[in-house]
Design an enzyme around this catalytic site. Structure first.
Site, mmCIF file in Angstrom:
data_model
loop_
_atom_site.group_PDB
_atom_site.id
_atom_site.type_symbol
_atom_site.label_atom_id
_atom_site.label_comp_id
_atom_site.label_asym_id
_atom_site.label_seq_id
_atom_site.Cartn_x
_atom_site.Cartn_y
_atom_site.Cartn_z
ATOM 1 N N ARG A 52 0.833 -1.206 0.000
ATOM 2 C CA ARG A 52 0.000 0.000 0.000
ATOM 3 C C ARG A 52 0.870 1.259 0.000
ATOM 4 O O ARG A 52 0.409 2.347 -0.304
ATOM 5 C CB ARG A 52 -0.975 0.025 1.181
ATOM 6 C CG ARG A 52 -2.157 0.961 0.918
ATOM 7 C CD ARG A 52 -3.083 1.098 2.100
ATOM 8 N NE ARG A 52 -2.371 1.600 3.239
ATOM 9 C CZ ARG A 52 -2.385 1.052 4.456
ATOM 10 N NH1 ARG A 52 -3.108 -0.019 4.685
ATOM 11 N NH2 ARG A 52 -1.700 1.577 5.438
ATOM 12 N N TYR A 104 -10.176 21.614 -15.471
ATOM 13 C CA TYR A 104 -10.886 20.341 -15.569
ATOM 14 C C TYR A 104 -12.077 20.362 -14.614
ATOM 15 O O TYR A 104 -11.910 20.526 -13.408
ATOM 16 C CB TYR A 104 -9.934 19.182 -15.256
ATOM 17 C CG TYR A 104 -10.659 17.867 -15.226
ATOM 18 C CD1 TYR A 104 -11.387 17.428 -16.332
ATOM 19 C CD2 TYR A 104 -10.653 17.078 -14.092
ATOM 20 C CE1 TYR A 104 -12.078 16.235 -16.295
ATOM 21 C CE2 TYR A 104 -11.333 15.878 -14.053
ATOM 22 C CZ TYR A 104 -12.052 15.471 -15.154
ATOM 23 O OH TYR A 104 -12.749 14.293 -15.112
ATOM 24 N N ASP A 173 -1.299 21.379 -13.266
ATOM 25 C CA ASP A 173 -1.876 20.246 -13.986
ATOM 26 C C ASP A 173 -1.375 20.370 -15.422
ATOM 27 O O ASP A 173 -1.830 21.215 -16.191
ATOM 28 C CB ASP A 173 -3.411 20.289 -13.913
ATOM 29 C CG ASP A 173 -4.063 19.112 -14.643
ATOM 30 O OD1 ASP A 173 -3.387 18.482 -15.471
ATOM 31 O OD2 ASP A 173 -5.261 18.855 -14.397
ATOM 32 N N LYS A 198 -4.403 10.029 -19.722
ATOM 33 C CA LYS A 198 -4.415 10.715 -21.026
ATOM 34 C C LYS A 198 -3.129 10.412 -21.798
ATOM 35 O O LYS A 198 -2.878 9.275 -22.108
ATOM 36 C CB LYS A 198 -4.623 12.216 -20.816
ATOM 37 C CG LYS A 198 -5.672 12.575 -19.759
ATOM 38 C CD LYS A 198 -7.044 12.052 -20.085
ATOM 39 C CE LYS A 198 -8.050 12.591 -19.076
ATOM 40 N NZ LYS A 198 -9.245 11.783 -18.953
HETATM 41 N N1 PLP Z 1 -6.827 16.930 -15.268
HETATM 42 C C1 PLP Z 1 -7.187 17.027 -16.551
HETATM 43 C C2 PLP Z 1 -6.647 18.148 -17.369
HETATM 44 C C3 PLP Z 1 -8.063 16.081 -17.105
HETATM 45 O O1 PLP Z 1 -8.432 16.203 -18.380
HETATM 46 C C4 PLP Z 1 -8.567 15.047 -16.290
HETATM 47 C C5 PLP Z 1 -9.533 14.050 -16.818
HETATM 48 O O2 PLP Z 1 -10.176 14.262 -17.814
HETATM 49 C C6 PLP Z 1 -8.165 14.986 -14.966
HETATM 50 C C7 PLP Z 1 -7.294 15.937 -14.471
HETATM 51 C C8 PLP Z 1 -8.649 13.888 -14.062
HETATM 52 O O3 PLP Z 1 -7.982 12.700 -14.402
HETATM 53 P P1 PLP Z 1 -8.613 11.230 -14.233
HETATM 54 O O4 PLP Z 1 -9.810 11.160 -15.131
HETATM 55 O O5 PLP Z 1 -7.474 10.342 -14.641
HETATM 56 O O6 PLP Z 1 -8.983 11.089 -12.805
#
Ligand code: PLP
Length: 378
Positions: A52, A104, A173, A198
């Site tokens: 874990r 997001y 991000d 992604k």
């Molecule tokens: N950040 C961005 C820019 C995203 O496009 C996404 C998902 O679409 C996320 C975070 C969240 O990621 P996850 O879907 O892998 O949890």
């Protein structure tokens, strides 16, 4: 690998050149063990006790990502959201944080409900970030660049300076830019997060997330501790698949950038399209910042606003044959999505907007397909 500084394409293709010392295998094994042997003298000298906290299958993808980002260490998580929420979870409850209005959507919604004081700003404006960031109060400035789904761009170096002046951390991000196009740590960021679901994985078959730290410091150790105690752990098989995807990341990103540039330029001249949102277009409002901080391209993500409004946009998505009508992004196959339908009421996304993730198909085929769909929907 060699002592020379190697290009990201070399680091990625060879996954740092690791081979298995025990067998000579050029691919490292997948570890499934949940527990590890304790030494007779009651120590865990090999550094692992329970899965874990950690899994040996993470070592190669984490170290490859650290090398690509130019950081001090990386952690894998079972989703991008788990990675992002681990960062926020490492802050004291009630912390004041600054975040973009355009980001997001699921994370924006989560932040609105979390036990944090989140202030949402126009993150394309350093003045707006500076006005919201308060010395001694703000703990973290969060940015996403380019940001979903308008692909607005934040000046990372400028945001880092503002955050640091206030004694706050800057977290980026960087899912859409990937370390191939932008290295936020070199621009002053403290933490870099990816939805590895992604581009890093790139094949729409693994949910994963990552955090990379600029320094091995107390803030980083809190995030490491949070993963171990919170239990947000990726499976060994998923870690292996993620590494396999990362080995072709530079190739896929380069292909997506070249195709997106062509498609964006052609759609900007299409009479059925009101606007193309792509940071690579000279008329994109943040093009100058993007050109300064992105190297080698502007990414594979764009959005179009369809003349005729929401109905025409949904009808266009209905008529595509090659583009897949699906959410997500960054896979080898191209995706298209009516974004306002996903985000629902209160979204800053215009109703005529289609979000497009350009994959690795032939750009001419992709362009012909969206052009025929626009014609049919008109
Ligand atoms: N950040 C961005 C820019 C995203 O496009 C996404 C998902 O679409 C996320 C975070 C969240 O990621 P996850 O879907 O892998 O949890």
């Amino acid at each position: 690998m060699t002592g020379r500084k190697l290009h990201p394409a070399t680091l990625a293709a060879q996954a740092l050149g690791w081979t298995d010392a025990a067998t000579g295998a050029v691919i490292m094994p997948i570890h499934t063990a949940t527990t590890f042997i304790r030494d007779p003298d009651n120590q865990y000298r090999r550094g692992r006790s329970y899965a874990r906290a950690d899994n040996p299958t993470y070592d190669q993808p984490e170290q490859l990502l650290t090398a690509l980002e130019g950081g001090a260490g990386s952690l894998l998580f079972p989703s991008g959201m788990a990675a992002a929420t681990a960062i926020f979870g490492s802050l004291p409850p009630g912390s004041h944080i600054v975040a973009p209005r355009v980001m997001y959507w699921a994370l924006r919604r989560w932040l609105g409900e979390a036990s944090l004081t989140a202030e949402f700003v126009d993150a394309t404006s350093l003045d707006a970030i500076a006005a919201a960031t308060q010395k001694g109060r703000t703990k973290l400035v969060w940015i996403e660049t380019p940001a979903n789904p308008l692909w607005s761009v934040t000046d990372i170096a400028g945001a880092a300076e503002i955050a640091h002046r206030a004694g706050a951390l800057l977290a980026v991000d960087s899912t859409v830019a990937t370390p191939i196009l932008t290295r936020p740590i070199e621009l002053g960021a403290d933490l870099v997060m990816h939805s590895a679901t992604k581009y890093l994985n790139g094949h729409s078959d693994v949910m994963a997330g990552t955090v990379t730290a600029a320094r091995d410091d107390e803030a980083w150790r809190r995030i490491v501790g949070a993963r171990s105690s919170g239990g947000a752990i990726l499976g060994g098989f998923e870690a292996y698949l993620l590494l396999r995807g990362m080995r072709t990341l530079p190739l896929r990103v380069e292909r997506a950038c070249r195709s997106a540039e062509k498609i964006a330029a052609a759609l900007a001249a299409n009479p059925r399209v009101a606007e193309v949102l792509y940071p690579g277009l000279p008329n994109h409002p943040n093009h100058a910042v993007a050109a300064r901080q992105m190297q080698g391209g502007f990414g594979g993500m764009m959005s179009i606003r369809v003349k005729g409004g929401e109905k025409a946009a949904i009808a266009t998505a209905a008529h595509v044959e090659l583009w897949k009508r699906a959410t997500s992004l960054g896979g080898v196959e191209s995706l298209i999505e009516h974004r306002a339908s996903v985000e629902g009421p209160g979204t800053p996304v215009p109703p005529d907007l289609l979000r497009m993730s350009v994959g690795c198909e032939d750009p001419g085929d992709l362009l012909a397909d969206i052009e025929q769909a626009l014609d049919q929907a008109a």
